[in-house]
Design a protein around this motif. Structure first.
Motif, PDB file in Angstrom:
ATOM      1  N   GLU A   1       0.955  -0.943   0.595  1.00 54.92           N
ATOM      2  CA  GLU A   1       0.241   0.192   0.404  1.00 54.92           C
ATOM      3  C   GLU A   1       0.958   0.882   0.309  1.00 54.92           C
ATOM      4  OE1 GLU A   1      -2.573   0.018   3.574  1.00 54.92           O
ATOM      5  OE2 GLU A   1      -3.708  -1.853   2.483  1.00 54.92           O
ATOM      6  N   TYR A   2       0.412   2.415  -0.667  1.00 55.86           N
ATOM      7  CA  TYR A   2       0.908   3.816  -0.947  1.00 55.86           C
ATOM      8  C   TYR A   2       0.969   4.888   0.124  1.00 55.86           C
ATOM      9  CZ  TYR A   2       4.497   7.040  -2.475  1.00 55.86           C
ATOM     10  OH  TYR A   2       5.640   7.948  -3.364  1.00 55.86           O
ATOM     11  N   SER A   3       1.114   4.032   1.291  1.00 50.61           N
ATOM     12  CA  SER A   3       0.791   5.098   3.004  1.00 50.61           C
ATOM     13  C   SER A   3       1.501   4.846   3.536  1.00 50.61           C
ATOM     14  CB  SER A   3      -0.672   4.328   3.271  1.00 50.61           C
ATOM     15  OG  SER A   3      -0.408   2.865   3.548  1.00 50.61           O
ATOM     16  N   MET A   4       1.234   6.253   4.143  1.00 52.67           N
ATOM     17  CA  MET A   4       2.513   6.290   5.628  1.00 52.67           C
ATOM     18  C   MET A   4       2.363   4.750   6.800  1.00 52.67           C
ATOM     19  SD  MET A   4       3.995   9.047   4.873  1.00 52.67           S
ATOM     20  CE  MET A   4       4.577   9.471   6.894  1.00 52.67           C
ATOM     21  N   PHE A   5       1.620   4.145   6.808  1.00 53.17           N
ATOM     22  CA  PHE A   5       1.194   3.286   7.483  1.00 53.17           C
ATOM     23  C   PHE A   5       0.484   2.269   6.167  1.00 53.17           C
ATOM     24  CE2 PHE A   5       3.094   6.566  10.830  1.00 53.17           C
ATOM     25  CZ  PHE A   5       3.904   5.638  10.526  1.00 53.17           C
ATOM     26  N   CYS A   6       0.146   1.113   6.901  1.00 54.27           N
ATOM     27  CA  CYS A   6      -0.981  -0.072   6.246  1.00 54.27           C
ATOM     28  C   CYS A   6      -2.075   0.253   7.305  1.00 54.27           C
ATOM     29  CB  CYS A   6      -0.271  -1.853   6.738  1.00 54.27           C
ATOM     30  SG  CYS A   6       1.103  -2.000   6.331  1.00 54.27           S
ATOM     31  N   GLY A   7      -2.765   0.134   6.442  1.00 52.34           N
ATOM     32  CA  GLY A   7      -4.121   0.729   6.698  1.00 52.34           C
ATOM     33  C   GLY A   7      -4.895   2.048   6.720  1.00 52.34           C
ATOM     34  N   GLU A   8      -3.836   2.831   6.428  1.00 56.24           N
ATOM     35  CA  GLU A   8      -4.068   3.733   6.490  1.00 56.24           C
ATOM     36  C   GLU A   8      -4.323   4.584   4.629  1.00 56.24           C
ATOM     37  OE1 GLU A   8      -1.246   6.498   8.200  1.00 56.24           O
ATOM     38  OE2 GLU A   8      -1.757   6.434  10.281  1.00 56.24           O
ATOM     39  N   PRO A   9      -5.260   5.739   4.692  1.00 58.73           N
ATOM     40  CA  PRO A   9      -5.841   6.386   3.595  1.00 58.73           C
ATOM     41  C   PRO A   9      -4.035   6.454   2.702  1.00 58.73           C
ATOM     42  CG  PRO A   9      -6.666   7.999   5.177  1.00 58.73           C
ATOM     43  CD  PRO A   9      -5.704   7.295   5.816  1.00 58.73           C
ATOM     44  N   PRO A  10      -4.387   6.298   1.561  1.00 54.37           N
ATOM     45  CA  PRO A  10      -3.092   7.038   0.246  1.00 54.37           C
ATOM     46  C   PRO A  10      -2.663   7.680   0.617  1.00 54.37           C
ATOM     47  CG  PRO A  10      -4.944   6.315  -0.545  1.00 54.37           C
ATOM     48  CD  PRO A  10      -5.887   6.320   0.712  1.00 54.37           C
ATOM     49  N   TYR A  11      -1.494   8.017   0.409  1.00 58.24           N
ATOM     50  CA  TYR A  11      -0.129   9.179   0.320  1.00 58.24           C
ATOM     51  C   TYR A  11       0.150   9.583  -0.566  1.00 58.24           C
ATOM     52  CZ  TYR A  11       4.304  11.574   1.406  1.00 58.24           C
ATOM     53  OH  TYR A  11       4.649  12.957   1.112  1.00 58.24           O
ATOM     54  N   PHE A  12      -0.115  11.094  -1.149  1.00 60.53           N
ATOM     55  CA  PHE A  12      -0.511  11.258  -2.228  1.00 60.53           C
ATOM     56  C   PHE A  12       0.593  12.380  -2.457  1.00 60.53           C
ATOM     57  CE2 PHE A  12      -4.370  10.843  -1.254  1.00 60.53           C
ATOM     58  CZ  PHE A  12      -5.520  10.110  -2.826  1.00 60.53           C
ATOM     59  N   LYS A  13       0.917  12.979  -1.156  1.00 63.48           N
ATOM     60  CA  LYS A  13       2.248  14.160  -1.559  1.00 63.48           C
ATOM     61  C   LYS A  13       3.309  14.040  -2.259  1.00 63.48           C
ATOM     62  CE  LYS A  13       4.208  17.761   1.229  1.00 63.48           C
ATOM     63  NZ  LYS A  13       4.694  18.646   1.896  1.00 63.48           N
ATOM     64  N   ARG A  14       3.889  12.542  -2.574  1.00 66.51           N
ATOM     65  CA  ARG A  14       5.525  12.535  -3.278  1.00 66.51           C
ATOM     66  C   ARG A  14       5.443  11.199  -3.714  1.00 66.51           C
ATOM     67  NH1 ARG A  14       7.081  14.480   1.505  1.00 66.51           N
ATOM     68  NH2 ARG A  14       8.980  15.719   1.374  1.00 66.51           N
ATOM     69  N   PRO A  15       5.145  11.573  -5.894  1.00 65.87           N
ATOM     70  CA  PRO A  15       4.619  10.188  -6.451  1.00 65.87           C
ATOM     71  C   PRO A  15       6.149   8.692  -5.271  1.00 65.87           C
ATOM     72  CG  PRO A  15       5.008  11.909  -7.687  1.00 65.87           C
ATOM     73  CD  PRO A  15       5.399  12.296  -6.596  1.00 65.87           C
ATOM     74  N   PRO A  16       5.647   7.620  -6.200  1.00 63.66           N
ATOM     75  CA  PRO A  16       6.199   6.972  -5.554  1.00 63.66           C
ATOM     76  C   PRO A  16       8.066   6.190  -6.348  1.00 63.66           C
ATOM     77  CG  PRO A  16       4.982   5.995  -6.807  1.00 63.66           C
ATOM     78  CD  PRO A  16       4.314   7.437  -6.959  1.00 63.66           C
TER      79      PRO A  16
END
Length: 462
Positions: A101-116
């Motif tokens: 998952e592309y989020s700060m922690f598993c189960g949290e909303p997706p992270y958008f500020k920096r691409p992957p």
């Protein structure tokens, strides 16, 4: 001769590390003597350079610096992580590895500020942060070697001679790019992508790589890295399109553009489910607030950035008491975008001062010691880069003007556009931003060296 070059580059880099040896009695004149002696020896010895010679010196410049870490500061794995960006990349890499998952922690909303792109690279080479990043640092050092090797290749294409080695000497000694190769940050990858695109867009390479997927790979990787690097790759891709008038190449170009647009759409579409609207980066307004508005307010009121943040000075501009200080909700970021045009007009003199300071700083080797745990080079490279190389850089620009070459003019305009883009939309962290321009800086520096020594040869042959 190879052993002598090795000895000289080891000596020059060692003298840069003032904390490694007690060399306070040796002033810049001795350092200048070493550089001058090396250049004189190369001038007197009529022996062509091989690729092996260039790669040997560049390799020593990179990996000797890594070796020095363990003689001087004894770094831990944490030493390679620079706050605050490295920590963010690390958490994203961990969630990619642990739960994909592309989020700060598993189960949290997706992270958008920096691409992957960089988070994925970090995840692969550290197994989600479970391993020390040494393998990644070694790879980034190899990328830095490749960047300056591209500079040498570009100089060889212009005029193949032994003096093309001289700007590489200076590139080896100047520490800025090498410093960022030793930090868990995305910048070296972006510089490599742009430098490679610069090389691929040259006249000799366009036809060779016109059917290769490498352009599409570069475009997508840089798009999902940072916007300034994507802009550089895209501009060099446009240059290659302009130069190659081939039906098959045009069809390939259309396909590449469609695929890039698809990636843009898919990445921006992630925001729809969470923020109700398509947005490639819902946080761009907060990015501008940090880089432009915050810095301008600090200059305006004679305060530090941290003081501005503590009192929420920039957030007061939104005139909304319900917005918490330092909130990065997408609607808050959008509010900063709305007030930006009027803010720039109302504070034009302070904004201009901020941009002027950034431009001045980007031409100085300042603050490269901010990552002290991975070694701070504070030796005589400062004199070399800010005086001698700058003079030759200006000479090289004059040489380029008289060459009347489409390639050179187009390259100059691209790097100028990138410089304006970074100045206007970033405007902070000058040492980190300047490494994008170092390959081109040393290329232009090399053009001047070519002109100086070819002129000397003509005079001596009369």
């Amino acid at each position: 001769m190879t052993y002598l070059r090795v000895l000289l580059i080891l000596s020059l880099i060692t003298f840069n590390y003032n904390s490694l040896l007690d060399i306070s009695g040796l002033n810049w004149k001795f350092f200048l003597f070493l550089i001058s002696a090396w250049i004189l020896i190369e001038y007197l010895i009529d022996k062509p350079f091989r690729k092996k010679d260039i790669l040997t010196v560049l390799g020593i410049a990179g990996f000797y610096r890594l070796t020095l870490l363990y003689f001087n500061s004894h770094p831990t794995s944490e030493s390679f992580y620079a706050a605050p960006d490295s920590g963010i990349y690390r958490r994203l890499a961990k969630s990619l590895y642990d739960c994909f998952e592309y989020s700060m922690f598993c189960g949290e909303p997706p992270y958008f500020k920096r691409p992957p792109t960089y988070s994925a690279i970090l995840s692969i080479f550290t197994l989600g942060g479970n391993l020390a990043p040494l393998l990644l640092i070694i790879l980034q050092t190899l990328l830095t070697i490749s960047i300056f090797y591209i500079v040498w290749i570009q100089l060889e294409k212009n005029y193949s001679n032994k003096y093309n080695f001289i700007p590489i000497i200076f590139a080896c000694v100047a520490p800025v790019t090498w410093v960022f190769a030793r930090v868990v940050l995305s910048d070296i990858w972006g510089v490599f992508f742009v430098a490679l695109a610069w090389y691929l867009s040259s006249k000799e390479q366009v036809k060779q790589y016109r059917n290769s997927p490498i352009w599409l790979i570069l475009l997508i990787l840089s798009l999902l890295l940072q916007l300034q690097y994507f802009s550089g790759v895209l501009l060099f891709y446009i240059k290659s399109i302009v130069k190659e008038n081939n039906k098959e190449f045009r069809l390939k170009t259309i396909l590449n553009i469609l695929l890039v647009l698809l990636v843009i759409f898919l990445w921006g579409n992630r925001a729809t489910n969470y923020h109700g609207a398509w947005d490639f980066n819902p946080y761009i307004g907060c990015y501008i607030e940090k880089n432009i508005i915050e810095a301008t307010e600090a200059k305006k009121y004679g305060m530090s950035i941290h003081e501005i943040r503590d009192i929420g000075k920039t957030y007061l501009l939104l005139e909304d008491d319900s917005i918490a200080n330092q909130s990065i909700e997408p609607e808050v970021c959008e509010s900063f975008l709305r007030i930006l045009p009027k803010y720039l007009i109302d504070n034009i003199s302070y904004v201009s001062d901020h941009y002027t300071e950034f431009i001045r700083n980007i031409f100085l080797d300042i603050n490269t010691c901010q990552y002290k745990e991975i070694n701070c080079e504070s030796g005589y490279w400062l004199w070399l880069n800010t005086i001698s190389t700058t003079i030759l850089f200006m000479t090289g620009l004059a040489v380029m003007v008289f060459k009347k070459s489409f390639d050179y003019y187009f390259d100059f305009l691209i790097y100028l556009a990138l410089f304006l883009f970074i100045t206007i939309f970033v405007g902070v962290d000058a040492p980190r931003m300047r490494i994008l321009f170092e390959p081109y800086f040393f290329f232009i520096f090399g053009l001047a060296i070519q002109k100086v020594f070819s002129t000397l040869e003509k005079i001596s042959n009369r």
